[in-house]
Design a protein around this motif. Structure first.
Motif, PDB file in Angstrom:
ATOM      1  N   TRP A  45      13.031 -38.407  68.802  1.00  0.00           N
ATOM      2  CA  TRP A  45      14.182 -37.676  68.274  1.00  0.00           C
ATOM      3  C   TRP A  45      15.418 -38.555  68.323  1.00  0.00           C
ATOM      4  O   TRP A  45      15.593 -39.358  69.244  1.00  0.00           O
ATOM      5  CB  TRP A  45      14.490 -36.464  69.138  1.00  0.00           C
ATOM      6  CG  TRP A  45      13.501 -35.357  69.071  1.00  0.00           C
ATOM      7  CD1 TRP A  45      12.228 -35.394  68.598  1.00  0.00           C
ATOM      8  CD2 TRP A  45      13.727 -34.029  69.512  1.00  0.00           C
ATOM      9  NE1 TRP A  45      11.645 -34.169  68.729  1.00  0.00           N
ATOM     10  CE2 TRP A  45      12.529 -33.309  69.285  1.00  0.00           C
ATOM     11  CE3 TRP A  45      14.800 -33.366  70.085  1.00  0.00           C
ATOM     12  CZ2 TRP A  45      12.398 -31.963  69.607  1.00  0.00           C
ATOM     13  CZ3 TRP A  45      14.666 -32.037  70.401  1.00  0.00           C
ATOM     14  CH2 TRP A  45      13.476 -31.347  70.158  1.00  0.00           C
ATOM     15  N   LEU A  46      16.266 -38.389  67.334  1.00  0.00           N
ATOM     16  CA  LEU A  46      17.614 -38.940  67.378  1.00  0.00           C
ATOM     17  C   LEU A  46      18.534 -37.739  67.567  1.00  0.00           C
ATOM     18  O   LEU A  46      18.508 -36.804  66.771  1.00  0.00           O
ATOM     19  CB  LEU A  46      17.968 -39.671  66.085  1.00  0.00           C
ATOM     20  CG  LEU A  46      17.182 -40.936  65.809  1.00  0.00           C
ATOM     21  CD1 LEU A  46      17.580 -41.502  64.452  1.00  0.00           C
ATOM     22  CD2 LEU A  46      17.411 -41.964  66.895  1.00  0.00           C
ATOM     23  N   ARG A  47      19.295 -37.773  68.621  1.00  0.00           N
ATOM     24  CA  ARG A  47      20.180 -36.647  68.944  1.00  0.00           C
ATOM     25  C   ARG A  47      21.617 -37.110  68.763  1.00  0.00           C
ATOM     26  O   ARG A  47      22.022 -38.136  69.302  1.00  0.00           O
ATOM     27  CB  ARG A  47      19.951 -36.201  70.381  1.00  0.00           C
ATOM     28  CG  ARG A  47      20.803 -35.044  70.790  1.00  0.00           C
ATOM     29  CD  ARG A  47      20.381 -34.552  72.179  1.00  0.00           C
ATOM     30  NE  ARG A  47      21.165 -33.419  72.559  1.00  0.00           N
ATOM     31  CZ  ARG A  47      22.203 -33.476  73.394  1.00  0.00           C
ATOM     32  NH1 ARG A  47      22.549 -34.622  73.943  1.00  0.00           N
ATOM     33  NH2 ARG A  47      22.878 -32.392  73.672  1.00  0.00           N
ATOM     34  N   LEU A  48      22.372 -36.323  68.006  1.00  0.00           N
ATOM     35  CA  LEU A  48      23.780 -36.635  67.779  1.00  0.00           C
ATOM     36  C   LEU A  48      24.627 -35.624  68.534  1.00  0.00           C
ATOM     37  O   LEU A  48      24.533 -34.418  68.308  1.00  0.00           O
ATOM     38  CB  LEU A  48      24.105 -36.592  66.281  1.00  0.00           C
ATOM     39  CG  LEU A  48      25.529 -36.952  65.893  1.00  0.00           C
ATOM     40  CD1 LEU A  48      25.886 -38.360  66.367  1.00  0.00           C
ATOM     41  CD2 LEU A  48      25.699 -36.844  64.386  1.00  0.00           C
ATOM     42  N   ASP A  49      25.428 -36.124  69.451  1.00  0.00           N
ATOM     43  CA  ASP A  49      26.276 -35.281  70.288  1.00  0.00           C
ATOM     44  C   ASP A  49      27.716 -35.748  70.130  1.00  0.00           C
ATOM     45  O   ASP A  49      27.968 -36.955  70.054  1.00  0.00           O
ATOM     46  CB  ASP A  49      25.806 -35.415  71.747  1.00  0.00           C
ATOM     47  CG  ASP A  49      26.578 -34.525  72.680  1.00  0.00           C
ATOM     48  OD1 ASP A  49      27.630 -34.969  73.196  1.00  0.00           O
ATOM     49  OD2 ASP A  49      26.126 -33.385  72.908  1.00  0.00           O
ATOM     50  N   ALA A 104      14.959 -33.477  59.595  1.00  0.00           N
ATOM     51  CA  ALA A 104      16.073 -32.785  60.231  1.00  0.00           C
ATOM     52  C   ALA A 104      15.645 -31.341  60.421  1.00  0.00           C
ATOM     53  O   ALA A 104      15.241 -30.683  59.468  1.00  0.00           O
ATOM     54  CB  ALA A 104      17.323 -32.860  59.358  1.00  0.00           C
ATOM     55  N   GLY A 105      15.682 -30.862  61.652  1.00  0.00           N
ATOM     56  CA  GLY A 105      15.243 -29.500  61.892  1.00  0.00           C
ATOM     57  C   GLY A 105      15.704 -28.971  63.227  1.00  0.00           C
ATOM     58  O   GLY A 105      16.181 -29.712  64.079  1.00  0.00           O
ATOM     59  N   HIS A 106      15.529 -27.676  63.397  1.00  0.00           N
ATOM     60  CA  HIS A 106      15.909 -27.014  64.643  1.00  0.00           C
ATOM     61  C   HIS A 106      14.771 -26.175  65.217  1.00  0.00           C
ATOM     62  O   HIS A 106      14.873 -25.662  66.317  1.00  0.00           O
ATOM     63  CB  HIS A 106      17.128 -26.121  64.416  1.00  0.00           C
ATOM     64  CG  HIS A 106      16.843 -24.992  63.477  1.00  0.00           C
ATOM     65  ND1 HIS A 106      16.905 -25.156  62.115  1.00  0.00           N
ATOM     66  CD2 HIS A 106      16.465 -23.726  63.704  1.00  0.00           C
ATOM     67  CE1 HIS A 106      16.577 -24.001  61.543  1.00  0.00           C
ATOM     68  NE2 HIS A 106      16.306 -23.116  62.476  1.00  0.00           N
ATOM     69  N   ASP A 107      13.672 -26.060  64.482  1.00  0.00           N
ATOM     70  CA  ASP A 107      12.547 -25.226  64.894  1.00  0.00           C
ATOM     71  C   ASP A 107      11.578 -26.071  65.722  1.00  0.00           C
ATOM     72  O   ASP A 107      10.788 -26.842  65.181  1.00  0.00           O
ATOM     73  CB  ASP A 107      11.858 -24.657  63.653  1.00  0.00           C
ATOM     74  CG  ASP A 107      10.742 -23.689  63.963  1.00  0.00           C
ATOM     75  OD1 ASP A 107      10.194 -23.730  65.092  1.00  0.00           O
ATOM     76  OD2 ASP A 107      10.409 -22.886  63.084  1.00  0.00           O
ATOM     77  N   LEU A 138       8.509 -28.652  64.541  1.00  0.00           N
ATOM     78  CA  LEU A 138       8.576 -30.090  64.797  1.00  0.00           C
ATOM     79  C   LEU A 138       7.391 -30.551  65.636  1.00  0.00           C
ATOM     80  O   LEU A 138       6.819 -31.615  65.379  1.00  0.00           O
ATOM     81  CB  LEU A 138       9.892 -30.440  65.490  1.00  0.00           C
ATOM     82  CG  LEU A 138      11.155 -30.187  64.657  1.00  0.00           C
ATOM     83  CD1 LEU A 138      12.394 -30.392  65.518  1.00  0.00           C
ATOM     84  CD2 LEU A 138      11.189 -31.057  63.426  1.00  0.00           C
ATOM     85  N   THR A 139       6.990 -29.757  66.592  1.00  0.00           N
ATOM     86  CA  THR A 139       5.830 -30.079  67.412  1.00  0.00           C
ATOM     87  C   THR A 139       4.554 -30.047  66.576  1.00  0.00           C
ATOM     88  O   THR A 139       3.697 -30.919  66.707  1.00  0.00           O
ATOM     89  CB  THR A 139       5.722 -29.097  68.590  1.00  0.00           C
ATOM     90  OG1 THR A 139       6.926 -29.164  69.359  1.00  0.00           O
ATOM     91  CG2 THR A 139       4.542 -29.435  69.484  1.00  0.00           C
ATOM     92  N   SER A 140       4.440 -29.071  65.690  1.00  0.00           N
ATOM     93  CA  SER A 140       3.217 -28.925  64.894  1.00  0.00           C
ATOM     94  C   SER A 140       3.001 -30.078  63.923  1.00  0.00           C
ATOM     95  O   SER A 140       1.867 -30.364  63.557  1.00  0.00           O
ATOM     96  CB  SER A 140       3.225 -27.595  64.130  1.00  0.00           C
ATOM     97  OG  SER A 140       4.134 -27.622  63.048  1.00  0.00           O
ATOM     98  N   ILE A 141       4.078 -30.759  63.522  1.00  0.00           N
ATOM     99  CA  ILE A 141       3.904 -31.889  62.604  1.00  0.00           C
ATOM    100  C   ILE A 141       3.865 -33.228  63.347  1.00  0.00           C
ATOM    101  O   ILE A 141       3.779 -34.276  62.738  1.00  0.00           O
ATOM    102  CB  ILE A 141       4.968 -31.909  61.483  1.00  0.00           C
ATOM    103  CG1 ILE A 141       6.377 -32.075  62.031  1.00  0.00           C
ATOM    104  CG2 ILE A 141       4.851 -30.674  60.619  1.00  0.00           C
ATOM    105  CD1 ILE A 141       7.431 -32.271  60.963  1.00  0.00           C
TER     106      ILE A 141
END
Length: 51
Positions: free
Chosen positions: A36-40, A21-24, A28-31
């Motif tokens: 992605w699972l996106r919750l809207d 779970a992250g926002h950076d 996220l790209t570096s790992i």
């Protein structure tokens, strides 16, 4: 920042599955996050490819 870099290196080297779970986006790209699972509120849960 050094701690984040070390964490990213450790997670990128891990050969198993990860749920993160992250926002950076750069972190996220570096790992190597590829899905992605996106919750809207309006659309609910959707699965998308990482940008």
């Amino acid at each position: 920042m050094a701690g984040v870099d070390r964490l990213a290196e450790a997670l990128a080297a891990y050969r198993g599955a990860l749920i993160v779970a992250g926002h950076d986006l750069s972190f996220l790209t570096s790992i190597g996050i590829t899905r992605w699972l996106r919750l809207d509120r309006e659309e609910g849960l959707t699965e998308i490819d990482a940008p």
